[in-house]
Design an enzyme around this catalytic site. Sequence first.
Site, mmCIF file in Angstrom:
data_model
loop_
_atom_site.group_PDB
_atom_site.id
_atom_site.type_symbol
_atom_site.label_atom_id
_atom_site.label_comp_id
_atom_site.label_asym_id
_atom_site.label_seq_id
_atom_site.Cartn_x
_atom_site.Cartn_y
_atom_site.Cartn_z
ATOM 1 N N CYS A 125 1.301 -1.131 -0.250
ATOM 2 C CA CYS A 125 -0.194 -0.091 0.226
ATOM 3 C C CYS A 125 0.951 1.298 -0.306
ATOM 4 O O CYS A 125 1.993 1.003 0.280
ATOM 5 C CB CYS A 125 -0.733 0.207 1.138
ATOM 6 S SG CYS A 125 -2.000 1.247 1.216
ATOM 7 N N CYS A 127 0.229 4.145 1.522
ATOM 8 C CA CYS A 127 -0.499 5.139 2.750
ATOM 9 C C CYS A 127 0.809 5.660 3.843
ATOM 10 O O CYS A 127 0.926 6.683 3.621
ATOM 11 C CB CYS A 127 -1.608 4.567 3.081
ATOM 12 S SG CYS A 127 -1.267 3.892 4.135
ATOM 13 N N CYS A 135 -3.857 6.301 0.175
ATOM 14 C CA CYS A 135 -3.412 4.941 -0.505
ATOM 15 C C CYS A 135 -2.804 4.775 -2.080
ATOM 16 O O CYS A 135 -2.361 3.714 -2.633
ATOM 17 C CB CYS A 135 -4.352 3.873 -0.383
ATOM 18 S SG CYS A 135 -4.909 3.509 1.620
ATOM 19 N N LYS A 201 -12.184 -5.051 2.828
ATOM 20 C CA LYS A 201 -11.409 -3.824 3.359
ATOM 21 C C LYS A 201 -12.798 -2.638 3.434
ATOM 22 O O LYS A 201 -12.775 -1.695 3.126
ATOM 23 C CB LYS A 201 -10.377 -3.156 3.498
ATOM 24 C CG LYS A 201 -9.760 -1.963 4.114
ATOM 25 C CD LYS A 201 -8.066 -2.345 4.040
ATOM 26 C CE LYS A 201 -7.788 -0.668 4.241
ATOM 27 N NZ LYS A 201 -6.190 -0.994 4.546
ATOM 28 N N ARG A 211 -2.899 4.022 12.435
ATOM 29 C CA ARG A 211 -2.374 5.211 11.777
ATOM 30 C C ARG A 211 -1.258 5.963 12.692
ATOM 31 O O ARG A 211 -0.545 6.929 12.277
ATOM 32 C CB ARG A 211 -3.599 5.809 11.465
ATOM 33 C CG ARG A 211 -4.627 5.117 9.952
ATOM 34 C CD ARG A 211 -5.587 6.269 9.079
ATOM 35 N NE ARG A 211 -5.989 5.313 8.728
ATOM 36 C CZ ARG A 211 -7.146 5.498 8.292
ATOM 37 N NH1 ARG A 211 -7.925 6.342 8.152
ATOM 38 N NH2 ARG A 211 -8.253 5.319 7.175
ATOM 39 N N GLU A 239 -16.321 -7.416 -3.917
ATOM 40 C CA GLU A 239 -15.206 -7.480 -4.047
ATOM 41 C C GLU A 239 -14.688 -8.628 -4.094
ATOM 42 O O GLU A 239 -12.999 -9.224 -4.694
ATOM 43 C CB GLU A 239 -14.893 -6.480 -2.656
ATOM 44 C CG GLU A 239 -15.304 -5.135 -2.770
ATOM 45 C CD GLU A 239 -14.272 -4.381 -3.803
ATOM 46 O OE1 GLU A 239 -13.307 -4.681 -3.735
ATOM 47 O OE2 GLU A 239 -14.741 -2.920 -3.505
ATOM 48 N N LYS A 254 -11.582 -7.359 6.415
ATOM 49 C CA LYS A 254 -10.756 -6.062 7.210
ATOM 50 C C LYS A 254 -11.836 -4.942 7.695
ATOM 51 O O LYS A 254 -12.408 -4.737 7.173
ATOM 52 C CB LYS A 254 -9.830 -5.855 7.097
ATOM 53 C CG LYS A 254 -8.704 -4.790 7.769
ATOM 54 C CD LYS A 254 -7.917 -4.275 7.363
ATOM 55 C CE LYS A 254 -6.929 -3.230 7.691
ATOM 56 N NZ LYS A 254 -6.169 -2.588 6.949
ATOM 57 N N SER A 280 -5.806 -2.539 14.686
ATOM 58 C CA SER A 280 -5.472 -2.033 15.419
ATOM 59 C C SER A 280 -7.005 -1.294 16.526
ATOM 60 O O SER A 280 -6.101 -1.448 17.969
ATOM 61 C CB SER A 280 -4.643 -0.969 15.138
ATOM 62 O OG SER A 280 -5.147 -0.041 14.136
HETATM 63 C C1 PBG Z 1 -2.865 0.090 4.653
HETATM 64 C C2 PBG Z 1 -3.318 -0.716 6.430
HETATM 65 C C3 PBG Z 1 -4.368 0.113 6.971
HETATM 66 C C4 PBG Z 1 -4.438 -1.365 7.795
HETATM 67 C C5 PBG Z 1 -3.923 -2.315 7.248
HETATM 68 N N1 PBG Z 1 -3.549 -2.024 6.353
HETATM 69 C C6 PBG Z 1 -4.519 1.580 7.565
HETATM 70 C C7 PBG Z 1 -5.712 2.036 6.560
HETATM 71 O O1 PBG Z 1 -6.608 1.798 5.876
HETATM 72 O O2 PBG Z 1 -6.111 3.265 7.357
HETATM 73 C C8 PBG Z 1 -5.353 -1.189 9.383
HETATM 74 C C9 PBG Z 1 -4.973 -2.046 10.393
HETATM 75 C C10 PBG Z 1 -4.473 -2.081 11.749
HETATM 76 O O3 PBG Z 1 -5.536 -0.791 11.686
HETATM 77 O O4 PBG Z 1 -4.634 -2.105 12.634
HETATM 78 N N2 PBG Z 1 -1.534 0.260 4.428
#
Ligand code: PBG
Length: 333
Positions: A125, A127, A135, A201, A211, A239, A254, A280
């Site tokens: 990704c 981001c 992203c 996602k 983040r 998706e 997710k 997270s």
């Molecule tokens: C994007 C990505 C994210 C997470 C995993 N890959 C963040 C987002 O989409 O903002 C989140 C994982 C988590 O919250 O534990 N690279």
Amino acid sequence: MVVATRLALFTRTRRTRRTEALRALVRETRLDPSQFVYPLFITHGQGIRHEISSMPGQYQLSVDMLAPEVAELRDLGVRAVLLFGLPASKDAEGTEAYAPDGIVQQAVRELKRVDPSLVVIVDVCLCEYTDHGHCGLLTPGGEVDNDPSLDLLSRMAVTCAEAGADVIAPSDMMDGRVGAIREALDDAGFSSTPIMAYSAKYASGFYGPFRDAADSTPQFGDRRGYQMDPANAREARREVAADIEESADIVMVKPALAYLDVIRDVREQTDLPLAAYNVSGEYAMVKAAAANNWIEERRIVLEILTAIARAGASIIITYHAKDAARWILEDRA
Ligand code: PBG
């Protein structure tokens, strides 16, 4: 007779719950450390093991600090990691994401050096690497520009495969990314490298602590233009179908906890391996409540992970992986 029948019915619900051995015998869902994937945040520098304040017990690690981490995971039977990189500097194109000696590529090399059989998965990704925190690439008008982003994501996938990554996990939610990455990997001679697609996602509030950890908050706007609306379950099937069509090897839902219905739906949709990401914010809620003694951490964590497995995920990406593995092994001893 009537009494006996009633008694028998009354007892049937409990006959197989009387002892732990009986409960284990009839148990439908079992957790094993080998199904966990442990996320790692890799940062530049040396000797760095910096705790993430909103994720107690999780660290940003420099590459030289990975070896002890790997040894611990091996002892616990956790055999897969998911890597996130924190670049030295960010720019509009996320250059370090696909640099052959970028931070995540360096981490892959080190992990494969210290433990060749560890399954090293890279989150692909932009981001974490872009200064705007989105992203993908942006148009002059500030919209995420789908197709040019695919080239950069493909380059990231190839440089990670060259470094030795075992699995490529695109999390950007650009359209067509799985197909583009598959083609790029095949062209570069990595046709045996599987893709684990973050297929469903959601644009979720549960990513807040991540983040902080990956320093990837969008500098303007949000991700609702490319991530899914939490209200939609049927759309998740579309998706997933698109990613399968583009030859994803593993699909993912997710976050996990607020989306157990989606996990179940996708489980019924496909026979591919299904991963769920216990994200997270889900971790932070458990840690905060446990720190206040409002809940029993061990019991709650194992209950949550069991629920995610029961819903249909066979692979669970979780920050609890080490603790959960330890508890599972203790319970078996
Ligand atoms: C994007 C990505 C994210 C997470 C995993 N890959 C963040 C987002 O989409 O903002 C989140 C994982 C988590 O919250 O534990 N690279």
